[in-house]
Design an enzyme around this catalytic site. Structure first.
Site, PDB file in Angstrom:
ATOM      1  N   ARG A  84       0.836  -1.202   0.000  1.00 53.30           N
ATOM      2  CA  ARG A  84       0.000   0.000   0.000  1.00 53.30           C
ATOM      3  C   ARG A  84       0.867   1.246   0.000  1.00 53.30           C
ATOM      4  NH1 ARG A  84      -5.012   2.156   2.719  1.00 53.30           N
ATOM      5  NH2 ARG A  84      -5.052   4.244   1.820  1.00 53.30           N
ATOM      6  N   ARG A  93      -5.246   1.411  -4.424  1.00 49.82           N
ATOM      7  CA  ARG A  93      -4.504   0.771  -3.338  1.00 49.82           C
ATOM      8  C   ARG A  93      -4.510  -0.739  -3.508  1.00 49.82           C
ATOM      9  NH1 ARG A  93      -8.425   3.454   0.382  1.00 49.82           N
ATOM     10  NH2 ARG A  93      -7.761   5.091  -0.988  1.00 49.82           N
ATOM     11  N   ASP A  96      -6.729  -1.907   1.607  1.00 52.21           N
ATOM     12  CA  ASP A  96      -7.148  -0.884   2.569  1.00 52.21           C
ATOM     13  C   ASP A  96      -7.866  -1.627   3.687  1.00 52.21           C
ATOM     14  OD1 ASP A  96      -7.694   1.620   3.677  1.00 52.21           O
ATOM     15  OD2 ASP A  96      -9.563   1.847   2.565  1.00 52.21           O
ATOM     16  N   ASP A  98      -9.824  -0.875   7.204  1.00 55.90           N
ATOM     17  CA  ASP A  98     -10.404   0.164   8.059  1.00 55.90           C
ATOM     18  C   ASP A  98     -11.169  -0.453   9.214  1.00 55.90           C
ATOM     19  OD1 ASP A  98      -9.524   2.357   6.588  1.00 55.90           O
ATOM     20  OD2 ASP A  98     -11.305   2.385   5.320  1.00 55.90           O
TER      21      ASP A  98
END
Length: 165
Positions: A84, A93, A96, A98
């Site tokens: 990344r 990317r 990711d 989160d």
């Protein structure tokens, strides 16, 4: 391991399926993290910076003994290990990761906000999250009908087939 976490995963570079599955495996291989559930994989239109390939997105449910900030540090290391690069805000990317929810906690620090501040605005998060926890929206008293009907989100790999890849 007593913390329950919902984590969103997204990728739009290279072998997208492999990046998702590798991230899940690396998370589950950590002795402080255990995979409890996962959604289907959805293909989604990019948001924000739209001149980029489509994303694959999903949500996983974890149990962990890590604190929220320790988990953030671990996921950011995984993102970096998987290539990344943070060059364009909302840009392409390899992966990711989160943190959407961490127990029922509200966390507001310089580097981490939980619940994730934009999760309720994004169909690519809501659709897979609803698939593994339909009670989430009663808890937050949110009407997700418009998000779950978003035309920019389509089923890519059914839930039952995801970890068999």
């Amino acid at each position: 391991m007593n913390n329950i976490v919902y984590l969103a995963l997204g990728t739009n570079q290279g072998d997208r399926e492999n990046f998702l599955l590798t991230a899940i495996k690396l998370l589950d291989d950590c002795p402080h993290i255990s995979l409890m559930d996962h959604s289907s994989i959805f293909e989604t239109e990019p948001v924000g910076f739209t001149e980029q390939p489509k994303f694959l997105n999903m949500v996983i449910k974890l149990r962990t003994s890590l604190t929220a900030h320790e988990l953030l540090e671990f996921t950011q290391k995984l993102e970096k290990d998987l290539g990344r690069k943070r060059e364009i805000h909302w840009g392409p990317r390899t992966i990711d990761l989160d943190i959407l929810l961490f127990n029922d906690e509200n966390i507001e620090s310089e580097h981490l906000k939980v619940p994730h501040p934009r999760m309720f605005e994004r169909a690519f998060v809501i659709v897979p999250l609803l698939e593994i926890n339909n009670d989430i929206f009663n808890q937050f008293k949110i009407n997700a009908d418009s998000l779950t009907e978003d035309k920019g989100v389509s089923l890519y790999i059914e839930r039952e087939k995801v970890l068999r890849l």
